[in-house]
Design a protein around this motif. Structure first.
Motif, mmCIF file in Angstrom:
data_model
loop_
_atom_site.group_PDB
_atom_site.id
_atom_site.type_symbol
_atom_site.label_atom_id
_atom_site.label_comp_id
_atom_site.label_asym_id
_atom_site.label_seq_id
_atom_site.Cartn_x
_atom_site.Cartn_y
_atom_site.Cartn_z
ATOM 1 N N VAL A 196 0.863 -1.179 0.000
ATOM 2 C CA VAL A 196 0.000 0.000 0.000
ATOM 3 C C VAL A 196 0.898 1.228 0.000
ATOM 4 N N VAL A 197 0.670 2.135 -0.951
ATOM 5 C CA VAL A 197 1.488 3.331 -1.103
ATOM 6 C C VAL A 197 0.657 4.548 -0.702
ATOM 7 N N VAL A 228 2.934 -4.605 3.299
ATOM 8 C CA VAL A 228 3.955 -3.561 3.385
ATOM 9 C C VAL A 228 3.284 -2.213 3.148
ATOM 10 N N HIS A 229 3.593 -1.262 4.002
ATOM 11 C CA HIS A 229 3.015 0.080 3.862
ATOM 12 C C HIS A 229 4.146 1.074 3.647
ATOM 13 N N LEU A 230 4.133 1.728 2.483
ATOM 14 C CA LEU A 230 5.152 2.699 2.098
ATOM 15 C C LEU A 230 4.571 4.109 2.190
ATOM 16 N N PHE A 231 5.196 4.969 2.986
ATOM 17 C CA PHE A 231 4.728 6.350 3.102
ATOM 18 C C PHE A 231 5.933 7.259 3.241
ATOM 19 N N SER A 318 -7.918 5.830 11.700
ATOM 20 C CA SER A 318 -8.279 4.417 11.823
ATOM 21 C C SER A 318 -8.239 4.021 13.288
ATOM 22 N N GLU A 319 -9.207 3.228 13.707
ATOM 23 C CA GLU A 319 -9.211 2.709 15.070
ATOM 24 C C GLU A 319 -8.305 1.491 15.226
ATOM 25 N N SER A 320 -7.921 0.851 14.113
ATOM 26 C CA SER A 320 -7.228 -0.436 14.204
ATOM 27 C C SER A 320 -5.823 -0.447 13.620
ATOM 28 N N TYR A 321 -5.465 0.545 12.802
ATOM 29 C CA TYR A 321 -4.178 0.518 12.105
ATOM 30 C C TYR A 321 -3.019 0.325 13.074
ATOM 31 N N ASP A 322 -2.971 1.132 14.159
ATOM 32 C CA ASP A 322 -1.834 1.057 15.073
ATOM 33 C C ASP A 322 -1.739 -0.306 15.741
ATOM 34 N N SER A 327 1.167 -5.593 16.167
ATOM 35 C CA SER A 327 1.181 -7.055 16.032
ATOM 36 C C SER A 327 2.174 -7.538 14.990
ATOM 37 N N GLY A 328 2.762 -6.623 14.219
ATOM 38 C CA GLY A 328 3.697 -6.998 13.163
ATOM 39 C C GLY A 328 3.031 -7.352 11.856
ATOM 40 N N THR A 329 1.711 -7.188 11.780
ATOM 41 C CA THR A 329 0.982 -7.534 10.555
ATOM 42 C C THR A 329 1.251 -6.538 9.445
ATOM 43 N N ILE A 330 1.395 -5.270 9.780
ATOM 44 C CA ILE A 330 1.732 -4.224 8.808
ATOM 45 C C ILE A 330 3.200 -3.860 8.990
ATOM 46 N N ARG A 331 3.971 -3.979 7.906
ATOM 47 C CA ARG A 331 5.405 -3.623 7.964
ATOM 48 C C ARG A 331 5.603 -2.262 7.311
#
Length: 762
Positions: A196-197, A228-231, A318-322, A327-331
């Motif tokens: 996700v970019v 993977v989240h690229l920002f 977002s209520e859940s992103y953090d 949890s390591g689900t989003i890198r």
């Protein structure tokens, strides 16, 4: 009677409609051209064959209806106001607004503007508008003034779009993102890497949605999915429902929509910052206090350190992103998307604060979701001539022009000096963040300029503005520098345009006898010849009820607490029994509220089980789709595992599972939190356990946790076979985050008489 001067307005969305109303009130004659068959722009009902953006009608908005409305139209009461606003609500609002204020014939639906060009002698030119009418016939009309209100969200923007031909996987944009398709027809033997970019608004929602769907997969499949989240810069991760300080109890925050807390009139009247860096440092400092940290605990990619604290604060909601990051689900990767290499790898360049960083590549990506925002340029390039486009910095060979190129050219985000040499053109709603209040004031200001009621900006003023913030600071024009650097900051624009218009809506807003003193467009006075019609008074009355009553209601409190439960907790439980056949002791272990897509829909049934508090609940199949953005987890599979050490010294290993749900996305949501028993398969719902009722106070029985001081409390009761269960809860917050909580059960039955109280900490 003097003939009224004519104004062509391109676009029948929110910006176009409020501009038309403002022009009428200023004594001008507007005509709105709208390609769609309905007013509302991107909010309008979907139609076939449109090239521009269309929203899912069920998409939840990021702000309340108070911020998504204009000053003099508020057709809601405390009982009918949407609890959570969706795109369909906005479409209905704009349709009603048009019926209320715009005479028949003002709006031409189904009319597509093909081109606009200057007409007549240069010293007194007007605008020629070529369009196709609702029958597809080509027409031409001449107007004295032109307003471009085609919207900043009219077309999706993808950086380095020319490189996508090298990518062999799937590419989509947040506008076309459908969550149900992410893992559809998934090969269970193939690893997935989803990128996700983008890191603002949808840039937080989409990674969280993908993560929720990954969490809903079987455990063995889940381990093969990488998100993977690229920002390009850190962003604040804020909940849409924001817990904020409660003067009566710091451990039990009040809860309101983010905009009702953040857009505070008091903030607009604070002493002026010394400059942009000072302003951003103060805003980021307030966010650190509000959220309880600088986000460094999530990782260096998210930390607002000294460097980023002096930059404009980007926001993700977002209520859940953090929790998925924890949890390591989003890198996360802090860097810039730099295109696709010839071998199909994603190229990444360093973030702006990484002076010594080198370019790198990301291999193995099979899906890219661009949450990179929107651009007005495809629409503008279709209607403006090459000569006019060249004045805007767009040549024939310009590929994928920067989104903010137009924003940098607009004085006060409305006036374009090169195009408007004869003071006859303006742009409304094309700023980076077109908040409704700032759009309305921009429309009023432009109507005042067109009608001659106000003087156009002086050439020197415009020239100084164009030279940038540093130049303005050197001239001592701090307010203009702050506005230029605000990146569309709502209160900054409102404050500046209010000064231009000679009004002071903040003085009115701070006089409210409630806190926070939420600033909304209803605080604007009527414009020009308009008279108050009671709508603004109604909006302010409903606002007061929401701020004082809804901020402590079960509806808001239950949603904020439910969102805070997600993730893993350390658990310590004390068991005290009055009967010898039930063990006393202490249980220690780990608990997890595991988010997943809803597996069922709870339904309240009629009848009771001998108690007014003990409702019967049934189960229906889950909704067939969960595809729209703006939704966070509404179901957790709760599991715990640990060891019980009895007073006699024996050790017993134990496990337990429940399902918790919060009804917030049904057609008629109750926002109630319920607990359910789980079948022996360890995942499926069995039958109802109890409701977490925040309208019911727990019985005081002397336990240290639930009966302690402070925090939000809830209780219930339930007859399970022959045993009565009396659940009780206490939740304690630190700043905007759930810090710890207690769950207590008092159980009475033929063979049971015990109290179980557990404390949960991160």
């Amino acid at each position: 009677m003097e003939k009224k001067k004519t104004v062509a307005i391109i676009g029948g969305g929110a910006s176009g409609l409020v501009t038309a109303k403002s022009m009428l009130e200023a004594g001008l004659l507007p005509t709105v051209f709208e390609t769609r068959k309905n007013v509302g722009g991107v909010w309008a009902p979907r139609e076939e064959g449109l090239e521009t953006s269309q929203l899912n009608p069920k998409m939840r908005t990021n702000s309340s209806i108070f911020s998504s409305s204009f000053s003099d139209y508020f057709p809601y009461t405390q009982d009918t106001i949407p609890g959570s606003t969706c795109a369909a609500d906005i479409a209905g609002y704009l349709s009603g607004y048009a019926r209320q204020y715009l005479p028949q014939g003002t709006i031409r639906l189904g009319c597509q503007v093909v081109s606009v060009s200057s007409s007549g002698p240069e010293e007194s030119n007007s605008w020629k508008v070529d369009f196709k009418d609702d029958n597809g016939e080509k027409q031409t009309e001449i107007f004295e003034y032109l307003v471009v209100a085609t919207g900043i969200f009219s077309n999706e923007y993808i950086p380095h779009v020319e490189d996508l031909k090298n990518f062999k996987g799937k590419v989509t944009h947040s506008l076309r993102y459908v969550g149900d398709e992410v893992f559809a027809n998934d090969d269970p033997n193939k690893k997935r890497k989803i990128l996700v970019v983008g890191g603002c608004l949808s840039g937080a929602e989409i990674p969280a949605d993908v993560a929720l769907r990954a969490f809903s997969l079987p455990e063995e499949r889940r381990s093969q999915v990488e998100i993977v989240h690229l920002f390009s810069r850190p962003f604040w991760i804020l909940p849409k429902l924001l817990p904020f300080p409660n003067e009566k109890d710091p451990k039990a925050p009040r809860v309101l929509s983010l905009d009702q807390v953040f857009f505070n009139a008091d903030a607009a009247l604070q002493p002026r910052p010394d400059g942009p860096e000072d302003k951003f440092n103060k805003v980021n400092g307030l966010l650190k206090v509000l959220m309880g940290s600088d986000q460094g605990e999530l990782g260096p990619e998210y930390c607002f350190n000294d460097y980023w604290s002096k930059r404009f604060p980007a926001i993700g909601m977002s209520e859940s992103y953090d929790k998925f990051v924890r949890s390591g689900t989003i890198r996360p990767i802090l860097g810039r998307f730099a295109g696709i290499s010839e071998d199909g790898a994603v190229r990444i360049s360093p973030a702006e604060n990484d002076d010594g960083g080198a370019d790198r590549t990301l291999d193995g990506v099979d899906t890219i979701v661009f949450a990179t925002g929107y651009t007005p340029w495809p629409t503008l390039r279709k209607i403006f001539s090459p000569e006019l486009l060249s004045m805007m910095g767009i040549g024939r060979d310009t590929v994928n022009p920067p989104v903010r190129l137009l924003h940098s050219q607009l004085h006060k985000q409305v006036v374009h000096p090169e195009l408007g040499k004869n003071n006859n053109i303006g742009f409304i709603g094309l700023q980076p963040m077109p908040f409704w209040g700032s759009v309305e004031l921009g429309a009023r200001w432009l109507a005042s300029l067109f009608s001659g009621k106000m003087q156009w900006p002086r050439e020197e003023e415009v020239s100084n503005y164009r030279k940038g913030a540093a130049h303005l600071m050197s001239l001592g024009k701090v307010d203009d520098a702050l506005l230029l650097c605000s990146d569309g900051g709502y209160l900054d624009i409102v404050k500046d345009l209010s000064k231009q218009m000679g009004i002071d809506p903040f003085k009115f807003a701070v006089s409210a006898d409630h806190t926070p003193k939420s600033f909304i467009p209803a605080h604007f006075p009527p414009f020009s010849t308009a008279q108050s019609n009671g709508h603004s008074e109604n909006a302010l009355s409903v606002l007061q009820s929401r701020v004082t009553e809804t901020s402590v209601s079960q509806e808001n409190i239950s949603r904020a607490i439910f969102a805070g439960l997600q993730g893993k907790w350390k658990l310590t439980r004390t068991l005290t029994s009055k009967l010898p056949n039930f063990p006393d002791g202490e249980f220690e272990g780990l608990a997890e509220f595991h988010p997943r897509l809803p597996t069922f829909s709870p339904v309240v049934e009629t009848g009771s089980s001998g108690s007014s508090f003990c409702q019967k609940w049934g189960i229906e199949p889950p909704k067939s789709s969960y595809l729209s953005l703006g939704r966070d987890p509404s179901e957790y599979l709760y599991s715990e595992e640990g060891d019980l050490t009895t007073k006699s010294g024996a050790t017993l290993h134990g496990k337990r599972q429940y399902i918790y749900q919060c009804d917030q996305y049904s057609d008629d949501p109750t926002y109630k939190v319920t607990a359910w028993f789980v079948k022996p398969d360890g995942k499926s719902v069995d039958y109802f356990f109890h409701e977490v009722d925040f309208n019911r106070a727990p019985e005081a029985i002397g336990t240290p946790g639930v009966d302690g001081d402070g925090g939000w409390k809830a209780a219930s009761e339930h007859l399970c076979n022959k045993d009565w269960y009396y659940p009780a809860y206490r939740f304690v917050f630190k700043a905007a985050k759930l810090e710890k909580f207690w769950i207590r059960y008092r159980v009475l039955g033929p063979n049971k008489d015990y109290i179980s109280e557990a404390i949960y900490v991160r």
